[in-house]
Motif scaffolding. Structure first.
Motif, PDB file in Angstrom:
ATOM      1  N   VAL A   1      35.716  31.911  31.523  1.00 13.46           N
ATOM      2  CA  VAL A   1      36.059  30.640  32.145  1.00 13.46           C
ATOM      3  C   VAL A   1      37.061  30.911  33.259  1.00 13.46           C
ATOM      4  CG1 VAL A   1      37.170  28.408  31.763  1.00 13.46           C
ATOM      5  CG2 VAL A   1      35.623  29.335  30.045  1.00 13.46           C
ATOM      6  N   ALA A   2      36.837  30.288  34.407  1.00 13.66           N
ATOM      7  CA  ALA A   2      37.745  30.395  35.544  1.00 13.66           C
ATOM      8  C   ALA A   2      38.243  28.998  35.893  1.00 13.66           C
ATOM      9  CB  ALA A   2      37.032  31.010  36.737  1.00 13.66           C
ATOM     10  N   LEU A   3      39.559  28.863  36.070  1.00 14.20           N
ATOM     11  CA  LEU A   3      40.167  27.569  36.407  1.00 14.20           C
ATOM     12  C   LEU A   3      41.219  27.748  37.491  1.00 14.20           C
ATOM     13  CD1 LEU A   3      40.778  26.065  32.876  1.00 14.20           C
ATOM     14  CD2 LEU A   3      39.242  25.173  34.598  1.00 14.20           C
ATOM     15  N   ASN A   4      41.228  26.850  38.466  1.00  8.17           N
ATOM     16  CA  ASN A   4      42.301  26.775  39.457  1.00  8.17           C
ATOM     17  C   ASN A   4      43.211  25.641  39.038  1.00  8.17           C
ATOM     18  OD1 ASN A   4      40.904  28.710  40.811  1.00  8.17           O
ATOM     19  ND2 ASN A   4      40.539  27.505  42.640  1.00  8.17           N
ATOM     20  N   LEU A   5      44.477  25.964  38.777  1.00 11.00           N
ATOM     21  CA  LEU A   5      45.453  24.985  38.317  1.00 11.00           C
ATOM     22  C   LEU A   5      46.723  25.084  39.146  1.00 11.00           C
ATOM     23  CD1 LEU A   5      45.116  25.659  34.496  1.00 11.00           C
ATOM     24  CD2 LEU A   5      44.162  23.742  35.747  1.00 11.00           C
ATOM     25  N   PRO A   6      47.520  24.013  39.177  1.00 16.10           N
ATOM     26  CA  PRO A   6      48.831  24.120  39.824  1.00 16.10           C
ATOM     27  C   PRO A   6      49.674  25.168  39.090  1.00 16.10           C
ATOM     28  CG  PRO A   6      48.300  21.841  39.339  1.00 16.10           C
ATOM     29  CD  PRO A   6      47.252  22.678  38.683  1.00 16.10           C
ATOM     30  N   SER A   7      50.534  25.840  39.800  1.00 21.13           N
ATOM     31  CA  SER A   7      51.357  26.897  39.215  1.00 21.13           C
ATOM     32  C   SER A   7      52.267  26.337  38.127  1.00 21.13           C
ATOM     33  CB  SER A   7      52.198  27.559  40.297  1.00 21.13           C
ATOM     34  OG  SER A   7      53.043  28.523  39.719  1.00 21.13           O
TER      35      SER A   7
ATOM     36  N   PRO B   1      32.488  28.697  39.394  1.00 20.55           N
ATOM     37  CA  PRO B   1      32.356  29.705  38.334  1.00 20.55           C
ATOM     38  C   PRO B   1      32.984  31.029  38.760  1.00 20.55           C
ATOM     39  CG  PRO B   1      30.285  29.456  39.466  1.00 20.55           C
ATOM     40  CD  PRO B   1      31.202  28.397  40.011  1.00 20.55           C
ATOM     41  N   PRO B   2      33.278  31.894  37.806  1.00 17.37           N
ATOM     42  CA  PRO B   2      33.857  33.190  38.156  1.00 17.37           C
ATOM     43  C   PRO B   2      32.847  34.053  38.900  1.00 17.37           C
ATOM     44  CG  PRO B   2      33.403  33.074  35.809  1.00 17.37           C
ATOM     45  CD  PRO B   2      33.136  31.723  36.366  1.00 17.37           C
ATOM     46  N   THR B   3      33.352  34.816  39.847  1.00 13.68           N
ATOM     47  CA  THR B   3      32.496  35.747  40.591  1.00 13.68           C
ATOM     48  C   THR B   3      32.255  36.976  39.727  1.00 13.68           C
ATOM     49  OG1 THR B   3      34.367  36.888  41.584  1.00 13.68           O
ATOM     50  CG2 THR B   3      33.502  34.958  42.770  1.00 13.68           C
ATOM     51  N   PRO B   4      31.274  37.800  40.067  1.00  9.43           N
ATOM     52  CA  PRO B   4      31.049  39.031  39.297  1.00  9.43           C
ATOM     53  C   PRO B   4      32.285  39.945  39.264  1.00  9.43           C
ATOM     54  CG  PRO B   4      29.134  38.562  40.625  1.00  9.43           C
ATOM     55  CD  PRO B   4      30.188  37.562  41.022  1.00  9.43           C
TER      56      PRO B   4
END
Length: 114
Positions: free
Chosen positions: A16-22, A63-66
């Motif tokens: 799982v890949a997520l972009n979140l605030p720091s 989604p996460p890259t390879p």
């Protein structure tokens, strides 16, 4: 809402890949987290147990890259992060990609200076 996504591996596990605030006290740019777990729910639970309480994955927009999958699979903790790239930034020879960090580097408490 946080951008994120997942990919299912051939053995049934997910990344799982997520972009979140720091979450650091200094704030700053957003952070991209990668989590390797049995399923999506367990991946999100791992992040919530670290203090990132409002973590949800809606859809599969980022989604996460390879390369990201390889990075998290080769890390012993299965949970890594780095500063998220700025949307629309064009990479060049002078743009250096930040390395992945273990989660304890982000959540480390600042030491008191005397």
């Amino acid at each position: 809402m946080a951008a994120g996504g997942f990919c299912k591996l051939p053995n049934g596990m997910v990344v799982v890949a997520l972009n979140l605030p720091s979450p650091s006290p200094a704030g700053g740019a957003s952070v991209r987290f990668l989590v390797h777990a049995q399923n999506r729910a367990r991946a999100l639970t791992r992040l919530r147990n670290l203090g990132l309480r409002s973590v949800y994955l809606r859809g599969n927009a980022a989604p996460p890259t390879p390369d990201e999958v390889t990075a998290v699979l080769h890390h012993p903790d299965g949970l890594i992060w780095r500063t998220a790239p700025v949307a629309g930034a064009v990479g060049g020879p002078d743009l250096v990609q930040e390395l992945w960090h273990p989660i304890r580097a982000l959540l480390r408490r600042p030491t008191a200076q005397t």
